[in-house]
Every structure is written in C-alpha cells, then in structure tokens.
Design a protein around this motif. Structure first.
Motif, short mmCIF file in Angstrom:
data_model
loop_
_atom_site.label_atom_id
_atom_site.label_comp_id
_atom_site.label_asym_id
_atom_site.label_seq_id
_atom_site.Cartn_x
_atom_site.Cartn_y
_atom_site.Cartn_z
N ASP A 217 0.81 -1.22 0.00
CA ASP A 217 0.00 0.00 0.00
C ASP A 217 0.85 1.27 0.00
OD1 ASP A 217 0.95 -0.18 2.59
OD2 ASP A 217 -0.94 0.37 3.54
N GLY A 218 2.17 1.11 -0.17
CA GLY A 218 3.05 2.27 -0.27
C GLY A 218 3.60 2.74 1.06
N ARG A 219 3.04 2.25 2.15
CA ARG A 219 3.54 2.64 3.47
C ARG A 219 4.80 1.87 3.83
NH1 ARG A 219 -0.67 4.65 7.15
NH2 ARG A 219 -2.71 4.69 6.16
N GLY A 220 5.57 2.41 4.75
CA GLY A 220 6.60 1.62 5.39
C GLY A 220 5.95 0.82 6.50
N ARG A 221 6.20 -0.47 6.54
CA ARG A 221 5.67 -1.32 7.60
C ARG A 221 6.76 -2.29 8.06
NH1 ARG A 221 -0.06 -1.48 8.05
NH2 ARG A 221 -1.18 -0.53 6.29
N TYR A 222 6.62 -2.77 9.28
CA TYR A 222 7.49 -3.85 9.74
C TYR A 222 7.10 -5.13 9.00
CZ TYR A 222 8.42 -0.55 13.54
OH TYR A 222 8.76 0.56 14.27
N PRO A 223 8.03 -6.08 8.84
CA PRO A 223 7.69 -7.34 8.18
C PRO A 223 6.47 -7.99 8.83
CG PRO A 223 10.06 -7.18 8.48
CD PRO A 223 9.46 -6.02 9.21
N LEU A 224 5.70 -8.68 8.00
CA LEU A 224 4.44 -9.25 8.45
C LEU A 224 4.61 -10.15 9.67
CD1 LEU A 224 1.41 -9.76 8.09
CD2 LEU A 224 1.98 -11.52 6.40
N LYS A 225 5.60 -11.03 9.64
CA LYS A 225 5.77 -11.97 10.75
C LYS A 225 6.06 -11.23 12.06
CE LYS A 225 10.72 -12.87 9.88
NZ LYS A 225 11.19 -12.16 11.08
N ASP A 226 6.77 -10.11 11.97
CA ASP A 226 7.07 -9.33 13.17
C ASP A 226 5.83 -8.63 13.70
OD1 ASP A 226 9.72 -10.08 12.90
OD2 ASP A 226 10.27 -8.28 11.77
N ARG A 227 4.99 -8.12 12.80
CA ARG A 227 3.75 -7.49 13.24
C ARG A 227 2.82 -8.50 13.89
NH1 ARG A 227 3.39 -5.74 7.83
NH2 ARG A 227 1.11 -6.02 7.76
N VAL A 228 2.71 -9.66 13.27
CA VAL A 228 1.84 -10.71 13.81
C VAL A 228 2.29 -11.11 15.21
CG1 VAL A 228 1.16 -13.13 13.56
CG2 VAL A 228 1.10 -11.60 11.57
N ALA A 229 3.60 -11.31 15.38
CA ALA A 229 4.13 -11.68 16.70
C ALA A 229 3.87 -10.58 17.72
CB ALA A 229 5.62 -11.98 16.60
N CYS A 230 4.04 -9.34 17.31
CA CYS A 230 3.81 -8.20 18.20
C CYS A 230 2.36 -8.16 18.65
CB CYS A 230 4.19 -6.92 17.46
SG CYS A 230 3.60 -5.40 18.23
N TYR A 231 1.42 -8.28 17.72
CA TYR A 231 0.01 -8.18 18.06
C TYR A 231 -0.44 -9.34 18.95
CZ TYR A 231 -0.11 -4.71 14.30
OH TYR A 231 0.13 -3.62 13.50
N LYS A 232 0.11 -10.53 18.71
CA LYS A 232 -0.23 -11.66 19.57
C LYS A 232 0.24 -11.42 21.00
CE LYS A 232 -0.43 -15.43 16.17
NZ LYS A 232 0.22 -16.69 15.72
N GLN A 233 1.46 -10.87 21.12
CA GLN A 233 1.99 -10.58 22.45
C GLN A 233 1.17 -9.49 23.14
OE1 GLN A 233 5.08 -11.86 24.47
NE2 GLN A 233 3.25 -11.15 25.53
N ALA A 234 0.84 -8.43 22.41
CA ALA A 234 0.04 -7.35 22.98
C ALA A 234 -1.32 -7.86 23.42
CB ALA A 234 -0.11 -6.21 21.97
#
Length: 266
Positions: A217-234
């Motif tokens: 989508d043109g944005r800078g984002r963290y890699p998908l696996k890192d975001r998924v791990a972060c959200y699960k922890q949160a």
C-alpha cells in the motif's frame, strides 16, 4: 475517509473542526500533510451552516481527530458540536487525542453519542518521540476520570515501535502500559504499528526508520511476521483481542482474527 486497497479499514466521516496539531510527534503523518504546514488552524464557520451539512449526512461516527488532535487546542466549534451530537440518536462524535485538557467535558452531562479516544504509547517512546505531549500516564488518568464520570472512553496503543517493543527493558514498559490499559476496561482497545507514508518516512528521525520495509500500500511497515508476533503478544498482555488500526488483510489472516469494528466505528 476511504482506506487503501488491501487495508482493513471501514469508511468513516471526518468532521474537521481544526487542522494540524501543537504536539511534535516524530512519527506523525501530519508532518507531511496539509502542504507540510504544522501551524494549527481552528475553523470558525457559522455553526448553523455546519449543522445544515450534518443534517444532510447519513448516520455514523464523525471523527474530529483524523487531521488534528481533537483536544490539544479546543476548537471554537467543539462546544456546539458536543451540544448537537448529544441530541442525536444515530450520529456519533469521536474525539481522538493525546491531550490531558479535558476541561470542555468536565461538568457536562456525559452522552452516549460522544466518544473520547486517548492515544497512548510506552512512556519511553512518548518521552523520546512525542514532544510536547503529556505523558501517557497523564492521558490514562484523564481517561479514567472521564470513564468514572460516565463518558464513553476508548484507548489506542498506536503506533507501536517494534525496536522498543522487542527489547527486554523497553518491552517491560509496553507490558506495564498494556496492564494499565486493561485495568481501565475501556469500551474498545485499538492497537497498531508504525506505518508511515513515504513523505512522512523521509521526515522521521532515523531511529524510527529501523526495521521498516515498503509494503504493497506504499507505506513503510514492519515485516508481516514481526507485526503478527507483536500483536499476539500485545493481545496476551491486554487479556483479549484488540481492534487493529489500518492493518492489511494478510495480517488479519495470519492472526486468525476477525475484524469486528475499530476505533473509528461504533
């Protein structure tokens, strides 16, 4: 507001009582919007004209905090907006803020048509990157006060900065913040990770750019696996599944979460 393709974000309405913000957050997209003008503009339209347009508009949530902080400076039109929405049945006013100035709400009868959403981060991240804004602790105190008074209160943990979330000392601060958020029991908790558009990315401090990659989508984002791990922890720390802000469909798919509303919807 219409979202980008591939991003899970329902359409919502913007009620622009003001533009820009007095705070200087290092990751804020307002740095690169409004033709790079950071000076706040407080609109002074005749309220009867504004109300006339609202009467023509459909039911839904009207967000005053997409291009401004709703309470950092009190817009002149906020009081009549509060009066108007408090009398509605199917239209809702959303205030999104990092401010601790809740004076315009104190002494006013709480209304189910008005939602106050406080954006918070770990105190460490806030101290470094949210210049001029009150501490997250102060914001949570205000959120608790308004909730006690009977207002509808939501909390946003956004944007999570992964290099801080993932280091042991900084992670403890995010853990503590999640505990505070959960103990408040807001009606909705929304989380998200840093996701700057290119113009914002260019203006951010180098420290905030670490780990970001360009997404579809043109944005800078963290890699998908890192975001998924972060959200699960949160979610584990929060004790339940939160809403996600402007996340991608593949992220929802990998998490196995079903979109059931967000900060800007009822």
């Amino acid at each position: 507001f219409e979202s980008s393709e591939g991003v899970v974000c329902p359409s919502f309405y913007e009620l622009k009582l003001s533009n820009s913000c007095i705070f200087s957050c290092g990751f804020c997209y307002l740095m690169s919007t409004l033709r790079f003008n950071r000076e706040p503009t407080l609109f002074t339209n005749d309220w009867s004209q504004v109300q006339s347009e609202l009467e023509k508009s459909p039911p839904g949530v009207y967000n005053t905090g997409e291009l401004a902080d709703s309470l950092a400076i009190t817009p002149p039109l906020l009081k009549p907006a509060l009066d108007y929405f408090s009398q509605q049945k199917d239209k809702f006013l959303l205030l999104v803020t990092k401010s601790n100035d809740i004076s315009i709400l104190e002494g006013r009868q709480p209304s189910p048509q008005v939602i106050i959403s406080f954006s918070v981060n770990s105190d460490e991240v806030s101290d470094i990157f949210e210049k001029g804004a009150p501490s997250s602790s102060e914001r949570i105190i205000c959120a608790r006060e308004l909730k006690t008074q009977g207002w509808r209160v939501r909390l946003r943990l956004d944007p999570i900065i992964l290099p801080y979330f993932n280091t042991s000392k900084s992670s403890d601060k995010y853990f503590l913040l999640c505990h505070w958020i959960a103990s408040l029991k807001p009606e909705r908790i929304t989380i998200g990770s840093l996701r700057p558009y290119p113009n914002t990315y260019r203006l951010m401090p180098d420290e905030l750019k670490k780990g970001l990659v360009k997404s579809n989508d043109g944005r800078g984002r963290y890699p998908l696996k890192d975001r998924v791990a972060c959200y699960k922890q949160a979610a584990e720390w929060l004790g339940g599944t939160p809403a996600l802000c402007k996340e991608t469909t593949d992220c929802f798919s990998q998490l196995g979460w079903v979109h059931a509303g967000c900060n800007c919807t009822i």
